[in-house]
Write an enzyme that holds these catalytic residues in place. Structure first.
Site, short mmCIF file in Angstrom:
data_model
loop_
_atom_site.label_atom_id
_atom_site.label_comp_id
_atom_site.label_asym_id
_atom_site.label_seq_id
_atom_site.Cartn_x
_atom_site.Cartn_y
_atom_site.Cartn_z
N LYS A 18 0.84 -1.19 0.00
CA LYS A 18 0.00 0.00 0.00
C LYS A 18 0.88 1.24 0.00
CE LYS A 18 -3.93 -2.09 2.33
NZ LYS A 18 -3.55 -3.47 2.46
N HIS A 44 -3.78 1.69 4.61
CA HIS A 44 -3.19 2.93 4.10
C HIS A 44 -2.98 3.92 5.25
CE1 HIS A 44 -4.79 1.26 0.31
NE2 HIS A 44 -3.74 1.87 -0.23
N SER A 83 -7.43 3.49 -2.12
CA SER A 83 -7.55 3.31 -0.68
C SER A 83 -9.03 3.44 -0.31
CB SER A 83 -6.75 4.40 0.05
OG SER A 83 -7.16 4.52 1.39
N GLY A 85 -10.13 4.14 2.69
CA GLY A 85 -10.23 5.26 3.62
C GLY A 85 -9.94 6.63 3.02
#
Length: 114
Positions: A18, A44, A83, A85
């Protein structure tokens, strides 16, 4: 600390991991985008929060611009995904930063995948 002293790229030497694209700004309001990624991060947020903590100690503020994944195998680096988030980073921007750090590598990016 001046923004010029902040490394543009800190990623693992190999593997799939990531990454996050971060806008870093110093006390003089000078800013630049940086790339951070590592295989030890489960999320992340782990990558961003570690960088945020390190740079805050040096007077640098940070903003996460999104994330994705990097696959690095020798001189071949692929940037893709997103990602959950933070959303998808601008992979084209990420690749332009990576090209400066790894000029002899073959770099590609895609909006596909997770």
């Amino acid at each position: 600390m001046s923004i010029k002293e902040v490394p543009d790229v800190e990623i693992d030497d190999s593997g799939i991991f990531k990454y996050v694209l971060i806008k870093a700004t110093d006390k003089d309001n000078q800013s630049k985008n940086i790339v951070r990624g590592n295989a030890s991060a489960e999320y992340h947020a782990n990558v961003f929060e570690k960088t945020e903590k390190e740079l805050k100690k040096k007077g640098i503020s940070t903003e996460c611009l999104g994330g994705g994944r990097i696959e690095r195998n020798g001189n071949v680096i692929s940037v893709y995904g997103h990602s959950i988030g933070y959303g998808k980073a601008d992979h084209e921007v990420t690749v332009s930063i990576l090209k400066k750090a790894f000029p002899s590598s073959k770099l590609t990016w895609s909006n596909e995948g997770y």
